[in-house]
Write an enzyme that holds these catalytic residues in place. Structure first.
Site, PDB file in Angstrom:
ATOM      1  N   GLY A 273       2.251  -3.542   0.755  1.00  0.00           N
ATOM      2  CA  GLY A 273       2.701  -3.072   2.377  1.00  0.00           C
ATOM      3  C   GLY A 273       3.789  -3.717   2.554  1.00  0.00           C
ATOM      4  O   GLY A 273       4.312  -3.844   3.959  1.00  0.00           O
ATOM      5  N   LEU A 274       4.698  -4.243   1.960  1.00  0.00           N
ATOM      6  CA  LEU A 274       5.972  -5.215   2.452  1.00  0.00           C
ATOM      7  C   LEU A 274       7.034  -4.291   2.148  1.00  0.00           C
ATOM      8  O   LEU A 274       8.169  -5.061   1.974  1.00  0.00           O
ATOM      9  CB  LEU A 274       5.711  -6.371   1.692  1.00  0.00           C
ATOM     10  CG  LEU A 274       4.684  -7.406   1.904  1.00  0.00           C
ATOM     11  CD1 LEU A 274       4.795  -8.705   1.122  1.00  0.00           C
ATOM     12  CD2 LEU A 274       4.504  -7.718   3.586  1.00  0.00           C
ATOM     13  N   GLY A 275       7.028  -3.080   1.714  1.00  0.00           N
ATOM     14  CA  GLY A 275       8.366  -2.283   1.527  1.00  0.00           C
ATOM     15  C   GLY A 275       8.888  -2.433   0.250  1.00  0.00           C
ATOM     16  O   GLY A 275       9.871  -2.379   0.095  1.00  0.00           O
TER      17      GLY A 275
ATOM     18  N   ASP B  42      10.213   2.456   6.006  1.00  0.00           N
ATOM     19  CA  ASP B  42      10.551   1.265   4.930  1.00  0.00           C
ATOM     20  C   ASP B  42      12.104   1.368   4.596  1.00  0.00           C
ATOM     21  O   ASP B  42      12.648   0.349   4.473  1.00  0.00           O
ATOM     22  CB  ASP B  42       9.795   1.607   3.915  1.00  0.00           C
ATOM     23  CG  ASP B  42       8.393   1.235   4.103  1.00  0.00           C
ATOM     24  OD1 ASP B  42       8.066   1.182   5.180  1.00  0.00           O
ATOM     25  OD2 ASP B  42       7.535   1.022   2.925  1.00  0.00           O
TER      26      ASP B  42
HETATM   27  O1  PMV Z   1       2.726   0.709   2.716  1.00  0.00           O
HETATM   28  P1  PMV Z   1       3.964   0.667   3.053  1.00  0.00           P
HETATM   29  O2  PMV Z   1       4.555  -0.607   3.070  1.00  0.00           O
HETATM   30  O3  PMV Z   1       4.886   1.827   2.354  1.00  0.00           O
HETATM   31  O4  PMV Z   1       3.973   1.256   4.425  1.00  0.00           O
HETATM   32  C1  PMV Z   1       3.577   2.518   4.902  1.00  0.00           C
HETATM   33  C2  PMV Z   1       3.611   2.743   6.294  1.00  0.00           C
HETATM   34  C3  PMV Z   1       3.028   4.185   6.776  1.00  0.00           C
HETATM   35  O5  PMV Z   1       3.157   4.145   8.106  1.00  0.00           O
HETATM   36  C4  PMV Z   1       1.575   4.233   6.439  1.00  0.00           C
HETATM   37  C5  PMV Z   1       3.538   5.337   5.971  1.00  0.00           C
HETATM   38  C6  PMV Z   1       5.023   5.789   6.482  1.00  0.00           C
HETATM   39  O6  PMV Z   1       5.577   6.528   5.881  1.00  0.00           O
HETATM   40  O7  PMV Z   1       5.517   4.959   7.277  1.00  0.00           O
END
Ligand code: PMV
Length: 319
Positions: free
Chosen positions: A107-109, A154
């Site tokens: 979740g850190l891109g 991201d």
């Molecule tokens: O899991 P990550 O770091 O790719 O973040 C995704 C964020 C979401 O809002 C769930 C999806 C998006 O495309 O914004």
């Protein structure tokens, strides 16, 4: 340095990111706030065998040649094919070498940071100067390969860094930098479970299709939190920011994207006096962000004693 190790390009960097407020809701047109993690990724091209094109990310045990298919490297194979086509570089030999400081599937891109750092290195090699807007657009193309229908948050953070208020409505994305009056210190802790963005986003989409009113009400509540948080960040009201993080987490639970591992990290941090905490990114694993207030040392020590990997970031202190 042997000839084989001589760089063909300089190092090029990209940011990772934490989503402070609004993940998932942002996919449905609601604004989100995210902050860039500086020095998350760097890339350069080094020579390889003639006509051989490779991607190498030693820290993630990735080493794959163009045209090869290996389990676990599909994303990098797809990025490479997409970008080589864009830059018309398929006939030359080089290795695209990447050095991350963040973990992937957390979740850190990380995937967007791979895309942006790679695009910068390839553009340098191809002598095709690109604006940050061009880089962001190309990286959005990569993100579509990785996640299907990403919001574009991201790649925007990977390209521009800083703290951004971001909204996508249809094809239009709007992004404005937030100026913080006080820097925001956060602990970033890994839940220990990998998060898979495309699958989690798809799960939310299916749940929303079944119960649109329920899910749209949650997205609206998250949007209100993001609006309040934007004001609190602008005015340096960091205790309120922390409390809003906890409030946002309640809604993420209701969306069904939290998990035991995330909740465990959050309760450890809150038991040590943290002011607020939430998951960041798509959830169901991945990372947690914690506003530790004056309890940073205690929070870090307790998490580390429990075997949780964590580090600190300070948003809003960029020169
Ligand atoms: O899991 P990550 O770091 O790719 O973040 C995704 C964020 C979401 O809002 C769930 C999806 C998006 O495309 O914004």
């Amino acid at each position: 340095m042997s000839d084989n190790n001589k760089a063909l390009t300089r190092w090029h960097s990209a940011c990772g990111k934490v989503i402070l407020f609004g993940e998932h809701a942002v996919v449905y047109g609601v604004p989100a706030i995210a902050g860039g993690i500086q020095h998350a990724m760097r890339a350069r091209l080094v020579p390889s065998a003639p006509k051989e094109i490779r991607v190498s990310i030693p820290k993630w045990s990735v080493d794959v040649c163009q045209g090869e298919h290996r389990p676990g490297t599909e994303l990098f194979e797809a990025y490479l094919a997409f970008l080589l086509d864009k830059f018309q570089l398929s006939s030359r030999g080089f290795c695209l070498e990447l050095e991350p400081t963040i973990t992937h599937a957390s979740g850190l891109g990380a995937s967007a940071a791979v895309a942006v750092a790679s695009i910068r290195a390839l553009a340098d090699y191809a002598e095709r100067p690109l604006s940050d807007e061009d880089i962001n657009t190309l990286a959005f193309g990569c993100e579509k390969i990785a996640h299907g229908s990403p919001s574009g948050l991201d790649n925007t953070l990977a390209t521009f860094g800083g703290i951004q208020l971001y909204q996508r409505t249809g094809e239009q994305a709007q992004c404005s930098a937030l100026q913080l009056t006080k820097p925001l210190r956060l602990v970033v802790a890994l839940s220990g479970k990998q998060g898979f963005t495309a699958a989690t986003v798809e799960r939310v989409a299916m749940a929303r299709a079944a119960q649109p009113q329920k899910y749209d009400a949650i997205f609206e509540s998250i949007g209100n939190i993001t609006a309040r948080a934007g004001n609190a960040l602008r005015h340096g009201e960091l205790t309120e920011v922390a409390e809003l993080m906890t409030e946002n987490q309640m809604h993420l639970r209701a969306l069904g994207v939290s998990c035991d591992e995330i909740e465990h990290v959050i309760s450890l941090a809150m038991s040590q006096g943290a002011l607020g905490a939430k998951l960041t990114g798509s959830g169901d694993g991945g990372a947690v962000i914690i506003a530790p207030g004056t309890s940073e040392e205690k929070v870090l020590a307790t998490l580390r004693n429990a075997g949780v990997q964590c580090f600190t970031i300070t948003l809003g202190d960029e020169p």
